[in-house]
Design a protein around this motif. Structure first.
Motif, short mmCIF file in Angstrom:
data_model
loop_
_atom_site.label_atom_id
_atom_site.label_comp_id
_atom_site.label_asym_id
_atom_site.label_seq_id
_atom_site.Cartn_x
_atom_site.Cartn_y
_atom_site.Cartn_z
N GLY A 2 -34.22 18.06 -6.66
CA GLY A 2 -32.82 18.08 -7.07
C GLY A 2 -31.86 17.66 -5.98
N LEU A 3 -32.32 16.80 -5.06
CA LEU A 3 -31.49 16.44 -3.90
C LEU A 3 -30.42 15.43 -4.29
CD1 LEU A 3 -34.28 16.20 -1.19
CD2 LEU A 3 -32.92 18.18 -1.88
N SER A 4 -29.18 15.74 -3.96
CA SER A 4 -28.07 14.88 -4.39
C SER A 4 -27.04 14.64 -3.30
CB SER A 4 -27.37 15.49 -5.61
OG SER A 4 -26.91 16.80 -5.32
N GLY A 5 -27.21 15.20 -2.12
CA GLY A 5 -26.33 14.94 -0.99
C GLY A 5 -27.16 14.64 0.24
N LEU A 6 -26.66 13.80 1.16
CA LEU A 6 -27.48 13.36 2.28
C LEU A 6 -26.62 13.02 3.49
CD1 LEU A 6 -30.37 12.54 3.23
CD2 LEU A 6 -29.84 10.23 2.40
N VAL A 7 -27.05 13.48 4.67
CA VAL A 7 -26.47 13.10 5.95
C VAL A 7 -27.62 12.78 6.90
CG1 VAL A 7 -25.21 13.90 7.99
CG2 VAL A 7 -24.34 14.43 5.71
N ILE A 8 -27.54 11.65 7.59
CA ILE A 8 -28.54 11.26 8.58
C ILE A 8 -27.86 11.21 9.95
CG2 ILE A 8 -30.23 9.53 9.31
CD1 ILE A 8 -30.92 10.86 6.67
N PHE A 21 -32.35 14.68 9.45
CA PHE A 21 -32.24 14.59 7.99
C PHE A 21 -31.67 15.90 7.48
CE2 PHE A 21 -34.10 15.68 3.89
CZ PHE A 21 -34.12 14.51 3.14
N LEU A 22 -30.54 15.83 6.76
CA LEU A 22 -29.97 17.01 6.12
C LEU A 22 -29.60 16.64 4.70
CD1 LEU A 22 -29.02 19.97 6.42
CD2 LEU A 22 -26.76 19.08 7.05
N ALA A 23 -30.26 17.27 3.75
CA ALA A 23 -30.02 16.97 2.34
C ALA A 23 -29.53 18.24 1.64
CB ALA A 23 -31.28 16.45 1.67
N LEU A 24 -28.86 18.03 0.51
CA LEU A 24 -28.29 19.12 -0.29
C LEU A 24 -28.82 19.02 -1.70
CD1 LEU A 24 -26.05 21.39 -0.38
CD2 LEU A 24 -24.51 19.59 -1.19
N SER A 25 -29.32 20.13 -2.23
CA SER A 25 -29.80 20.13 -3.60
C SER A 25 -28.66 20.42 -4.56
CB SER A 25 -30.91 21.17 -3.79
OG SER A 25 -30.35 22.47 -3.87
N ASP A 26 -28.94 20.30 -5.86
CA ASP A 26 -27.90 20.54 -6.86
C ASP A 26 -27.79 22.01 -7.24
OD1 ASP A 26 -30.20 20.86 -8.31
OD2 ASP A 26 -29.86 19.17 -9.65
N ASP A 27 -28.39 22.90 -6.42
CA ASP A 27 -28.24 24.32 -6.67
C ASP A 27 -28.02 25.11 -5.38
OD1 ASP A 27 -30.77 23.94 -5.69
OD2 ASP A 27 -31.82 24.94 -7.33
#
Length: 329
Positions: free
Chosen positions: A58-64, A71-77
């Protein structure tokens, strides 16, 4: 394939071990894997992530960051996934290591697991006062934007809400804030943010999705021209000071498509409808899925663009990390 164990948090808050496999994707084109050029980008590499638990999805946000290692990702929950990107001797991304998961927090405690309160979609990092990095997160179901200082371990710390214009309340429940992008000081709008909705709000007389510049004393609205049925899924300001917007479309005839358009920040003014140039357009002929997260970063003088897909935690979908090099004009 690169395998690792990833620490996550279960419903009780305790850590659990999750086994993750990353399968490298050598070519972006399905039929011509040796092809490198796609629109204004060159394909560098990517990988598919497979895990034995639903938390990794459910990953929908991303910063590299860190020149392409962090790697830093954000899920939809409301979950953050932090990891190190592993690369082959040629610098191509092949997988993740040293990974962990943490639930977002507000200054009042851990983010609620209720969907209405944890429908997080987009993530960016920006320098705050004194140079300390801050994270900014957008929420879709109940239009919300929150910011918090970055902790020393690379996660976003306790967050507080940013004031929003009243007209953001008209956004559709499941088609609201899909994108948030921190504006650079060089734009004259440092400390403010662009937030974009996935689609037009309820009762709108246009199909063009709205955006706002927020974070200052005088927030204002504008719109982005909707072209060929695409919806907005993420946005970032690149090192060149332009706004890069990731878009997605789906139909039963053509399947999933994704597109990146580029806009001039100087065009964003109260009440205007802005349009941009297409940098990349891809279909099921390429290695894409439900592409929702966008990151832009620099390494060795090159500008790189990274994408990540939201698999909706569905069996037939994939979590993909894709990386491109921006070609010079």
């Amino acid at each position: 394939m690169l395998g690792l164990f990833l620490l996550a948090a279960d419903a009780s808050g305790a850590d659990i071990a999750t086994h993750v496999i990353a399968r490298p994707i050598a070519g972006f084109s399905v039929s011509y894997p040796s092809q490198v050029r796609f629109g204004g980008l060159d394909y560098v590499g990517g990988f598919e992530v497979r895990a034995d638990r639903r938390e990794v999805g459910g990953l929908s946000g991303l910063v590299i960051g860190d020149g392409g290692r962090r790697f830093l990702a954000l899920s939809d929950d409301g979950l953050m996934v932090r990891a190190t990107i592993e690369r082959d001797p040629h610098g191509r991304p092949i997988g993740l290591s040293s990974a962990s998961i943490r639930r977002l927090r507000t200054t009042k405690g851990t983010l609620s697991r209720a969907k209405s309160a944890s429908d997080t979609e987009s993530l960016d990092v920006y320098p705050g006062d004194g140079g300390r990095p801050f994270g900014v997160v957008s929420f879709e179901g109940r239009p919300t934007v929150m910011t918090g200082p970055m902790d020393a371990d690379g996660f976003v710390g306790p967050m507080t809400a940013v004031a929003l214009p009243k007209d953001t309340r008209l956004l559709q429940a499941n088609r609201g804030f899909e994108s948030v992008a921190a504006l650079p000081a060089s734009s004259g709008l440092g400390g403010r943010f662009v937030v974009l909705a996935e689609a037009a709000e309820r009762g709108a007389k246009t199909a063009d999705p709205p955006g706002w510049v927020i974070g200052g004393k005088a927030p204002y609205a504008f719109r982005i021209r909707r072209v060929d049925g695409y919806d907005l899924t993420d946005a970032k300001v690149g090192p060149d000071g332009r706004l890069y917007v990731l878009e997605r479309s789906f139909s039963f005839l053509s399947g999933i498509r994704c597109r990146i358009r580029v806009f001039s920040l100087s065009d964003i003014r109260p009440g205007v409808v802005i349009d941009g140039e297409t940098l990349l357009e891809a279909s099921m002929s390429e290695q894409i899925d439900n592409m929702e997260g966008l990151a832009i970063w620099k390494t060795g003088g090159e500008t790189r663009i990274s994408l990540i897909s939201d698999d909706n935690r569905a069996f037939l979908q994939r979590t993909l990390y894709l990386e491109f090099r921006l070609r010079s004009p």
